[in-house]
Write a protein that holds these residues in place. Structure first.
Motif, PDB file in Angstrom:
ATOM      1  N   LEU A  88       0.418  -0.971   0.127  1.00  0.00           N
ATOM      2  CA  LEU A  88       0.302  -0.331  -0.023  1.00  0.00           C
ATOM      3  C   LEU A  88       0.941   0.532  -0.060  1.00  0.00           C
ATOM      4  O   LEU A  88       0.736   2.215  -0.291  1.00  0.00           O
ATOM      5  CB  LEU A  88      -0.974   0.000   1.400  1.00  0.00           C
ATOM      6  CG  LEU A  88      -1.898   1.029   1.407  1.00  0.00           C
ATOM      7  CD1 LEU A  88      -2.429   1.424   0.184  1.00  0.00           C
ATOM      8  CD2 LEU A  88      -2.483   1.143   2.592  1.00  0.00           C
ATOM      9  N   LEU A  89       1.550   1.431   0.804  1.00  0.00           N
ATOM     10  CA  LEU A  89       2.772   2.055   1.036  1.00  0.00           C
ATOM     11  C   LEU A  89       3.865   2.144  -0.427  1.00  0.00           C
ATOM     12  O   LEU A  89       3.676   3.712  -0.796  1.00  0.00           O
ATOM     13  CB  LEU A  89       3.818   2.156   2.277  1.00  0.00           C
ATOM     14  CG  LEU A  89       4.737   3.167   2.191  1.00  0.00           C
ATOM     15  CD1 LEU A  89       4.141   4.719   3.390  1.00  0.00           C
ATOM     16  CD2 LEU A  89       6.006   2.961   3.107  1.00  0.00           C
ATOM     17  N   ASN A  90       3.632   1.945  -1.008  1.00  0.00           N
ATOM     18  CA  ASN A  90       4.580   1.422  -2.315  1.00  0.00           C
ATOM     19  C   ASN A  90       3.463   2.516  -3.392  1.00  0.00           C
ATOM     20  O   ASN A  90       4.193   3.367  -4.008  1.00  0.00           O
ATOM     21  CB  ASN A  90       5.107   0.274  -2.646  1.00  0.00           C
ATOM     22  CG  ASN A  90       5.656   0.314  -4.171  1.00  0.00           C
ATOM     23  OD1 ASN A  90       5.528   0.365  -4.755  1.00  0.00           O
ATOM     24  ND2 ASN A  90       6.938  -0.201  -3.983  1.00  0.00           N
ATOM     25  N   GLN A  91       2.635   1.601  -3.641  1.00  0.00           N
ATOM     26  CA  GLN A  91       1.933   2.445  -4.628  1.00  0.00           C
ATOM     27  C   GLN A  91       1.507   4.022  -4.491  1.00  0.00           C
ATOM     28  O   GLN A  91       1.280   4.932  -5.589  1.00  0.00           O
ATOM     29  CB  GLN A  91      -0.131   1.301  -4.207  1.00  0.00           C
ATOM     30  CG  GLN A  91       0.288  -0.120  -4.884  1.00  0.00           C
ATOM     31  CD  GLN A  91       0.251   0.094  -6.262  1.00  0.00           C
ATOM     32  OE1 GLN A  91       1.216  -0.065  -6.845  1.00  0.00           O
ATOM     33  NE2 GLN A  91      -1.322  -0.153  -7.138  1.00  0.00           N
ATOM     34  N   LEU A  92       1.022   4.057  -2.601  1.00  0.00           N
ATOM     35  CA  LEU A  92       0.690   5.582  -2.681  1.00  0.00           C
ATOM     36  C   LEU A  92       1.919   6.492  -3.129  1.00  0.00           C
ATOM     37  O   LEU A  92       1.613   7.771  -3.566  1.00  0.00           O
ATOM     38  CB  LEU A  92       0.482   5.772  -1.276  1.00  0.00           C
ATOM     39  CG  LEU A  92      -0.746   5.248  -0.567  1.00  0.00           C
ATOM     40  CD1 LEU A  92      -0.969   4.873   0.744  1.00  0.00           C
ATOM     41  CD2 LEU A  92      -1.872   6.260  -0.915  1.00  0.00           C
ATOM     42  N   ILE A  93       3.327   6.336  -2.718  1.00  0.00           N
ATOM     43  CA  ILE A  93       4.525   7.002  -2.601  1.00  0.00           C
ATOM     44  C   ILE A  93       5.116   7.207  -4.517  1.00  0.00           C
ATOM     45  O   ILE A  93       4.887   8.236  -5.028  1.00  0.00           O
ATOM     46  CB  ILE A  93       5.784   6.407  -2.055  1.00  0.00           C
ATOM     47  CG1 ILE A  93       5.339   6.561  -0.675  1.00  0.00           C
ATOM     48  CG2 ILE A  93       6.936   6.998  -2.583  1.00  0.00           C
ATOM     49  CD1 ILE A  93       6.647   6.069   0.310  1.00  0.00           C
ATOM     50  N   PHE A  94       4.648   5.869  -5.502  1.00  0.00           N
ATOM     51  CA  PHE A  94       5.555   5.983  -6.393  1.00  0.00           C
ATOM     52  C   PHE A  94       4.629   5.300  -7.552  1.00  0.00           C
ATOM     53  O   PHE A  94       4.843   5.595  -8.854  1.00  0.00           O
ATOM     54  CB  PHE A  94       6.063   4.975  -6.396  1.00  0.00           C
ATOM     55  CG  PHE A  94       7.737   4.370  -5.778  1.00  0.00           C
ATOM     56  CD1 PHE A  94       8.456   5.826  -5.715  1.00  0.00           C
ATOM     57  CD2 PHE A  94       7.855   3.562  -4.412  1.00  0.00           C
ATOM     58  CE1 PHE A  94       9.542   6.044  -4.534  1.00  0.00           C
ATOM     59  CE2 PHE A  94       8.695   4.196  -3.553  1.00  0.00           C
ATOM     60  CZ  PHE A  94       9.498   4.898  -3.625  1.00  0.00           C
ATOM     61  N   SER A  95       3.111   5.471  -7.291  1.00  0.00           N
ATOM     62  CA  SER A  95       2.731   5.231  -8.658  1.00  0.00           C
ATOM     63  C   SER A  95       1.441   6.096  -8.472  1.00  0.00           C
ATOM     64  O   SER A  95       1.426   5.989 -10.343  1.00  0.00           O
ATOM     65  CB  SER A  95       1.106   3.588  -7.749  1.00  0.00           C
ATOM     66  OG  SER A  95      -0.075   4.196  -7.228  1.00  0.00           O
ATOM     67  N   GLY A  96       0.816   7.228  -7.705  1.00  0.00           N
ATOM     68  CA  GLY A  96       0.681   8.260  -9.015  1.00  0.00           C
ATOM     69  C   GLY A  96      -1.095   7.491  -9.306  1.00  0.00           C
ATOM     70  O   GLY A  96      -1.755   8.448  -9.105  1.00  0.00           O
ATOM     71  N   SER A  97      -1.322   6.449  -8.664  1.00  0.00           N
ATOM     72  CA  SER A  97      -2.257   6.565  -8.802  1.00  0.00           C
ATOM     73  C   SER A  97      -3.844   6.698  -7.534  1.00  0.00           C
ATOM     74  O   SER A  97      -2.869   7.356  -6.288  1.00  0.00           O
ATOM     75  CB  SER A  97      -2.837   4.561  -8.010  1.00  0.00           C
ATOM     76  OG  SER A  97      -2.244   4.240  -9.276  1.00  0.00           O
ATOM     77  N   SER A  98      -4.921   6.985  -7.633  1.00  0.00           N
ATOM     78  CA  SER A  98      -5.405   7.633  -6.455  1.00  0.00           C
ATOM     79  C   SER A  98      -5.574   6.863  -5.476  1.00  0.00           C
ATOM     80  O   SER A  98      -5.411   5.424  -5.315  1.00  0.00           O
ATOM     81  CB  SER A  98      -6.638   8.135  -6.864  1.00  0.00           C
ATOM     82  OG  SER A  98      -7.359   6.763  -6.974  1.00  0.00           O
ATOM     83  N   LEU A  99      -6.354   6.963  -3.841  1.00  0.00           N
ATOM     84  CA  LEU A  99      -6.488   6.407  -2.730  1.00  0.00           C
ATOM     85  C   LEU A  99      -7.686   5.561  -3.205  1.00  0.00           C
ATOM     86  O   LEU A  99      -6.832   3.605  -3.620  1.00  0.00           O
ATOM     87  CB  LEU A  99      -6.992   6.968  -1.856  1.00  0.00           C
ATOM     88  CG  LEU A  99      -5.590   8.174  -1.199  1.00  0.00           C
ATOM     89  CD1 LEU A  99      -6.356   8.288   0.090  1.00  0.00           C
ATOM     90  CD2 LEU A  99      -4.926   6.870  -0.541  1.00  0.00           C
TER      91      LEU A  99
ATOM     92  N   ALA B  89      11.382   1.427   3.123  1.00  0.00           N
ATOM     93  CA  ALA B  89      10.136   0.434   2.963  1.00  0.00           C
ATOM     94  C   ALA B  89       9.530   0.161   1.812  1.00  0.00           C
ATOM     95  O   ALA B  89       9.288  -0.931   1.149  1.00  0.00           O
ATOM     96  CB  ALA B  89       9.604   0.644   3.732  1.00  0.00           C
ATOM     97  N   ALA B  90       9.342   1.598   1.237  1.00  0.00           N
ATOM     98  CA  ALA B  90       8.177   1.202  -0.561  1.00  0.00           C
ATOM     99  C   ALA B  90       8.999   0.854  -1.232  1.00  0.00           C
ATOM    100  O   ALA B  90       8.331  -0.082  -2.169  1.00  0.00           O
ATOM    101  CB  ALA B  90       7.598   2.312  -1.220  1.00  0.00           C
ATOM    102  N   LEU B  91      10.196   1.223  -1.651  1.00  0.00           N
ATOM    103  CA  LEU B  91      10.554   0.294  -2.370  1.00  0.00           C
ATOM    104  C   LEU B  91      11.384  -1.395  -2.529  1.00  0.00           C
ATOM    105  O   LEU B  91      11.414  -2.064  -2.961  1.00  0.00           O
ATOM    106  CB  LEU B  91      12.877   1.240  -2.767  1.00  0.00           C
ATOM    107  CG  LEU B  91      12.697   2.370  -2.973  1.00  0.00           C
ATOM    108  CD1 LEU B  91      13.952   3.476  -3.291  1.00  0.00           C
ATOM    109  CD2 LEU B  91      12.126   2.595  -4.273  1.00  0.00           C
ATOM    110  N   SER B  92      11.959  -1.019  -0.913  1.00  0.00           N
ATOM    111  CA  SER B  92      12.118  -2.999  -0.816  1.00  0.00           C
ATOM    112  C   SER B  92      11.391  -3.861  -0.880  1.00  0.00           C
ATOM    113  O   SER B  92      11.209  -5.123  -1.324  1.00  0.00           O
ATOM    114  CB  SER B  92      12.215  -2.690   0.726  1.00  0.00           C
ATOM    115  OG  SER B  92      13.646  -2.675   1.039  1.00  0.00           O
TER     116      SER B  92
END
Length: 281
Positions: A215-226, A267-270
């Motif tokens: 979830l953290l990875n998606q929030l930081i890197f994907s640019g997708s909405s919540l 953590a989001a990268l890992s």
């Protein structure tokens, strides 16, 4: 922030998931503190430059990581205070590795951190002696790998635990534990007992942390909405997703993104590399 991950070579990959090196720069400090995000792993942290203070509000404990420390798996994000140019080398262990190296079950380690000198004095002396000589991080890693090879003559891995972790990673935390146990013909309590010994966490706690990291990875890197992020991770109720997020980090996803924290990006990268590290053995 400079962040680099290194895979463990085959002869120690039953013990080490990966190594990582991070260096913080002045422009990384946008708040008075940052967060360290739990990912279900146990790490040894070698300070190559500087130190940092871990503030574990859940347990009302603080731990100064000054030279080298073993940090067992934890369930809630902790606040961390450090200065620019803090540089550390992390060594992320695979489940069961600490028990093989020290004879101590991770279930017995309840503190937020332990001086490595107490648990693996040879490793502590080796790494920090090289750090005092300004040896490069890759060279220190080589020496650590050479030391590890001398410690465990017969690699032992719990294949059911390995299979469970692989399933959790594959399904981004959305694993049906009872169904998994049925497929191996084992009782759920047996998996829970063995998993806690190897990781210090229950299977459900581990799965929840892996889901949070995706979830953290998606929030930081994907640019997708919540809404899109929640749907991708199997959340059919956005309020449930926000509740799970707050349970780990204490603030909402929006509050987190607005603050622009730096360290959680590690953590989001890992989590993106976890599957590759797990299958490197």
């Amino acid at each position: 922030m400079d962040y680099v991950e290194y895979s463990a070579p085959g002869n120690v990959s039953h013990l080490v998931e990966s190594y990582w090196v991070s260096t913080l720069h002045p422009e990384d400090f946008k708040q008075d503190f940052d967060f360290i995000i739990p990912d279900g792993s146990t790490d040894v942290i070698f300070m190559l430059n500087g130190c940092y203070l871990r503030d574990d509000e859940e347990n009302s404990e603080k731990h100064l990581v000054e030279y080298c420390s073993l940090v067992p798996a934890f369930r809630k994000a902790v606040k961390v205070y450090q200065k620019p140019f803090t540089k550390c080398l992390g060594m992320r262990f695979k489940p069961g590795a600490i028990q093989q190296l020290t004879g101590i079950s991770l279930q017995e380690l309840s503190e937020v951190g332990y001086p490595l000198q107490q648990l693996m004095p040879e490793l502590a002396d080796l790494a920090m002696d090289e750090a005092s000589k300004n040896t490069s991080a890759p060279k220190i890693i080589e020496k650590i790998n050479s030391w590890l090879v001398t410690q465990v003559k017969e690699p032992k891995q719990d294949h059911i635990i390995s299979a469970f972790i692989a399933e959790v990673i594959k399904r981004q935390g959305g694993v049906a534990i009872s169904k998994f146990c049925e497929s191996f013909g084992m009782h759920k309590s047996t998996l829970e007992k063995n998993f806690k010994h190897a990781t210090g966490l229950s299977p459900k706690q581990y799965a929840n942390l892996i889901r949070f990291n995706y979830l953290l990875n998606q929030l930081i890197f994907s640019g997708s909405s919540l809404t899109e992020t929640g749907y991708d991770l199997g959340y059919f109720d956005q309020s449930h997703m926000i509740k799970d997020f707050k349970k780990v980090i204490g603030i909402t996803p929006k509050e987190f993104l607005d603050k622009n924290f730096t360290v959680p990006k590690l953590a989001a990268l890992s989590i993106s590399n976890k599957r590759a590290h797990l299958y490197s053995a």
